[in-house]
Structures are given as structure tokens and as C-alpha cells.
Design an enzyme around this catalytic site. Sequence first.
Site, PDB file in Angstrom:
ATOM      1  N   GLY A 171      -5.794  -5.117  -9.740  1.00 39.29           N
ATOM      2  CA  GLY A 171      -6.398  -4.404  -8.611  1.00 39.29           C
ATOM      3  C   GLY A 171      -7.822  -4.859  -8.351  1.00 39.29           C
ATOM      4  N   GLY A 178     -11.116  -1.460 -12.983  1.00 38.93           N
ATOM      5  CA  GLY A 178     -11.779  -2.635 -13.537  1.00 38.93           C
ATOM      6  C   GLY A 178     -12.036  -2.531 -15.024  1.00 38.93           C
ATOM      7  N   LYS A 202       0.870  -1.179   0.000  1.00 43.66           N
ATOM      8  CA  LYS A 202       0.000   0.000   0.000  1.00 43.66           C
ATOM      9  C   LYS A 202       0.907   1.229   0.000  1.00 43.66           C
ATOM     10  CE  LYS A 202      -3.529   2.754   0.351  1.00 43.66           C
ATOM     11  NZ  LYS A 202      -4.379   2.970  -0.855  1.00 43.66           N
ATOM     12  N   GLY A 212      -7.898  -2.935 -15.719  1.00 45.10           N
ATOM     13  CA  GLY A 212      -8.838  -3.734 -16.490  1.00 45.10           C
ATOM     14  C   GLY A 212      -8.380  -5.139 -16.808  1.00 45.10           C
ATOM     15  N   ASN A 266       4.126   7.082  -5.912  1.00 47.40           N
ATOM     16  CA  ASN A 266       2.745   7.263  -6.372  1.00 47.40           C
ATOM     17  C   ASN A 266       2.488   8.738  -6.683  1.00 47.40           C
ATOM     18  OD1 ASN A 266       0.017   7.293  -6.824  1.00 47.40           O
ATOM     19  ND2 ASN A 266      -0.557   6.283  -4.893  1.00 47.40           N
ATOM     20  N   CYS A 272      -2.484   9.566  -6.829  1.00 48.24           N
ATOM     21  CA  CYS A 272      -3.645   9.288  -5.968  1.00 48.24           C
ATOM     22  C   CYS A 272      -4.728  10.353  -6.180  1.00 48.24           C
ATOM     23  CB  CYS A 272      -3.271   9.252  -4.488  1.00 48.24           C
ATOM     24  SG  CYS A 272      -4.752   9.043  -3.473  1.00 48.24           S
TER      25      CYS A 272
HETATM   26  N1  ORO Z   1      -6.945   5.025  -4.468  1.00 41.84           N
HETATM   27  C1  ORO Z   1      -6.587   4.899  -5.782  1.00 41.84           C
HETATM   28  O1  ORO Z   1      -7.407   4.525  -6.632  1.00 41.84           O
HETATM   29  N2  ORO Z   1      -5.330   5.186  -6.142  1.00 41.84           N
HETATM   30  C2  ORO Z   1      -4.413   5.621  -5.244  1.00 41.84           C
HETATM   31  O2  ORO Z   1      -3.276   5.870  -5.630  1.00 41.84           O
HETATM   32  C3  ORO Z   1      -4.782   5.758  -3.909  1.00 41.84           C
HETATM   33  C4  ORO Z   1      -6.063   5.455  -3.544  1.00 41.84           C
HETATM   34  C5  ORO Z   1      -6.550   5.693  -2.168  1.00 41.84           C
HETATM   35  O3  ORO Z   1      -5.870   5.346  -1.194  1.00 41.84           O
HETATM   36  O4  ORO Z   1      -7.620   6.273  -2.077  1.00 41.84           O
END
Ligand code: ORO
Length: 308
Positions: free
Chosen positions: A268, A218, A43, A247, A126, A129
Site C-alpha cells: 500500500g 507503512g 478500491k 509495512g 472490507n 475501514c
Molecule cells: N482507508 C484505509 O486505510 N482503509 C480502508 O479500508 C479505507 C480507507 C479509506 O477509504 O479511507
Amino acid sequence: TTKTKIGNFEFENCFMNAAGVYCYDKNELEQVINSQAGTFVTKTATLQSRPGNPEPRYHDTTLGSINSMGLPNLGFDYYLDYLLELQKTHPHRTFFFSLVGMSTEDTHALLKKVQESDFKGITELNLSCPNVPGKPQIAYDLETTEKLLADIFSYFKKPLGVKLPPYFDIVHFDQAAAVFNKFPLTFINCINSIGNGLVIEDESVVIKPKNGFGGIGGEYIKPTALANVHAFYKRLNSSIKIIGTGGILTGQDAFEHILCGASMVQIGTTLHKEGPSAFERITNELKAIMDKKGYKTIEDFRGKLKYL
Ligand code: ORO
């Protein structure tokens, strides 16, 4: 075989989780380690642990998912300690560490800690987000992104990649690739969720944060993900590998990501719906497609998308 390489690291399988799914704590990460996945990513860690946004904050739909988690995580030290422990128990495996600061200063503090640590794996920064109220998706601002990467590579000498949001304009692909080509990135990861979609059931939104706005994942997002993987594959220096995310429900979806140029693929929404046994199913589906076509390794077809 579905073996692959990113930088100088080899992986037994090209499949892994996407950051955010099955990677919150040791228990979830261990389930990925013990699955058919080639590796995991944590995470996204921030300097301090975070509770994230109010619930409900993740919702599955027929065609995918919407989330606004808000980067709930156990904090940088938790994940680093675990990764260092795994270097002892699994010395021949390489894992990914996702992180980002809540400010530029935090991001540098985090990456300096990684640089000074014994961590020998790969770091995924990242930059995309969509769900922290008041914080923009960094990689939509290419000037900020270029300055950030220039400052980072002045001290950061370990393998580093960036997780990107989807781009939707050819000129943006050109501009973003020109920035990334200035830096010794090990990889880019396309794509994070498509930010700020809205799912409605009956008369209501389905998640609480931001009045229902959230990142879409997705089946909905595969065409956008494939376009981003391929656009960057065509534009980036060959030393910058591409991780394809978005996807992937089946072996065919993974095959398409690899055809577009992906060296590794992340799962994911499907992993969230199906659990870690999804890795075995999708790996077997990809192997069956490769067998039928006579491809022995993913390098036999990676990037070899045909045009009309
Ligand atoms: N959600 C996402 O879709 N991507 C991210 O990089 C982080 C989150 C989140 O923690 O809300």
C-alpha cells in the site's frame, strides 16, 4: 519463482496492490496489470459512487502514511463492468474485487449482485475501514461479524475473503479466529491500516477529516501486521489462506510476511510512494533472498517462522 495459490487460483507472482492504492479507476488498475504484480484488488466499492472525505486526506511521512480517504470510489457497477471486461481480455488471470456496503443491507445487496453476476474472481469484503465518520470498523465487533458472515454464506457461494483490522490482544486473536473458522472463507487479509492515529507537523495535523485522525500505514505497522498474520496462521483452518499487508518496503519485509504464513502479500504505502515499478524491485529483492537461502518456491518457507 514467487508463484502462489489462493483457493483454486494460481498467480504468477505473490505481490499485488493493497486496496486503496493504484486501484481507483481503469487507468490505475491497468498500470498494476502491466506491472510485475501477480494481480490487483479494486478500491473498495460501495453500492453508489462516493466522493470521499475532504482534502487533504492522505499524507506521506518518513516512516509511512496517514489517510482518511473515506472510501472514495466509482461505485459497484463501474468495477464489476471492468472486471467482466477483463475476464474476456485476460481469461487466464484472476482479480480481486473489494467491496462493502454503507449498511448491512447494502453489503448483502452488493454480494447478491456479485453472486448473480458472471464474475469469476475473488471477492474481498472490507470489514475494517477506519475512516467513514460515524461508522465503526465492523470486525472489531465479533458478534456483528459472525452474524454478517452467517447471513452472507447462506447465499454467497463464490470465493470470499475478509480484510481485517489489526487486533492487539491474544484473547482477541483467539475469539476472532474461532469466528472465522466457522465459515468457508477463502482467505483473510491482515491488516488494514492501524485506525485513528494522529500525525503532527510543526503545530498542526496533516489531514483535514476528523481533525487529523486517520489510518496509519507503512514502516510503522510491520510488527503489528506480522503478529496478525502469524497469530491467524497458527489458529485458522489450513483451507483459509492469509494475505499479508502492512509495512512491506523491501523483499526482506515480504519474506517475513511469508515466514509468518502469508500466501500473498499486498503493498500500500510503498506503492503510493514509489509507483508500480515497486513490484519489480521488491520481487527481485525477495528472489535474491530465496536464491541465497536455496528456497525454490515460497512454499519452501511459508509459515516456517523459527522460535527461540
Ligand atoms: N482507508 C484505509 O486505510 N482503509 C480502508 O479500508 C479505507 C480507507 C479509506 O477509504 O479511507
